[in-house]
Design an enzyme around this catalytic site. Structure first.
Site, PDB file in Angstrom:
ATOM      1  N   ASP A 180       0.869  -1.174   0.000  1.00  0.00           N
ATOM      2  CA  ASP A 180       0.000   0.000   0.000  1.00  0.00           C
ATOM      3  C   ASP A 180       0.909   1.228   0.000  1.00  0.00           C
ATOM      4  OD1 ASP A 180      -2.367   1.498   0.154  1.00  0.00           O
ATOM      5  OD2 ASP A 180      -2.324   1.525   2.345  1.00  0.00           O
ATOM      6  N   ASP A 210       0.659   5.409  -0.218  1.00  0.00           N
ATOM      7  CA  ASP A 210      -0.250   6.552  -0.148  1.00  0.00           C
ATOM      8  C   ASP A 210       0.531   7.855  -0.130  1.00  0.00           C
ATOM      9  OD1 ASP A 210      -2.707   5.147   0.037  1.00  0.00           O
ATOM     10  OD2 ASP A 210      -2.400   4.835   2.185  1.00  0.00           O
TER      11      ASP A 210
END
Length: 156
Positions: free
Chosen positions: A92, A94
Site C-alpha cells: 500500500d 499513499d
C-alpha cells in the site's frame, strides 16, 4: 516538488516488498524505520496479519495525479489487488503530503484525509519530517503524533 509517502504491507515477505518498493520510487531523500502495527479492519472483518509500515520523503517533478498513477502501478507490480477497503495487501503506497499544498480531486486528496488520526503514519513520518506542517491543521507532524495513541506501533 517534495512529497511524503506512506508505505505498508501485511502479506508476503513485507520487509522485502517494502524495501523493493522504495527502490522503485523517485529520489528518496529520507526514509523512516519500519514499524510493526496492528491492521485496521472493518467491523466483522476476518483478522489480518500485522502490518509493516514506514514513510519516505521523495523529490520528484511528477504532478500529484502522475505520482498517484506511478504508485498504483508499483502496487500492482507487487500483486496488490483492490477488493474492499482495508483488505490485507502486499503493498500500500499513499501520498500523505505535497509541499505545503492542499490538492483535492475525486481520486486524490492531499493531505491524506485520515493521516492525522493514524499512529502508523504519524510515528514514522515524525521520525523523518517532524517539522513538516500539515497545511490544513497548521500543526507539525511531531505535534500531531503527540495526539495519537502510538502504543501499538513498534519500531523494528
Amino acid at each position: 516538488m517534495k512529497y511524503a509517502i506512506a508505505l505498508g504491507s501485511n502479506l508476503g515477505d513485507s520487509q522485502a516488498i517494502l524495501e523493493s518498493a522504495l527502490g522503485r520510487l523517485e529520489t528518496v531523500i529520507a526514509r523512516s524505520s519500519w514499524y510493526q502495527t496492528k491492521a485496521v479492519t472493518l467491523p466483522n472483518s476476518p483478522p489480518q496479519p500485522d502490518y509493516l509500515n514506514g514513510c519516505a520523503i521523495l523529490e520528484t517533478a511528477l504532478e500529484p495525479l502522475d505520482l498517484l498513477a506511478k504508485l498504483q502501478q508499483i502496487e500492482a507490480e507487487f500483486g496488490r489487488i483492490r477488493h474492499q477497503k482495508w483488505d490485507a495487501r502486499t503493498l500500500d503506497l499513499d501520498i500523505l503530503l505535497f509541499d505545503d499544498v492542499v490538492f483535492q480531486t475525486k481520486t486524490l486528496c492531499i493531505p491524506h484525509p485520515r493521516m492525522s488520526d493514524r499512529a502508523f503514519v504519524l510515528v514514522p513520518l515524525a521520525e523523518i519530517a517532524p517539522d513538516w506542517r500539515h497545511p490544513q491543521l497548521n500543526r507539525s507532524i511531531a505535534e500531531l503524533a503527540q495526539f495519537v495513541d502510538g502504543s501499538g506501533v513498534r519500531k523494528l
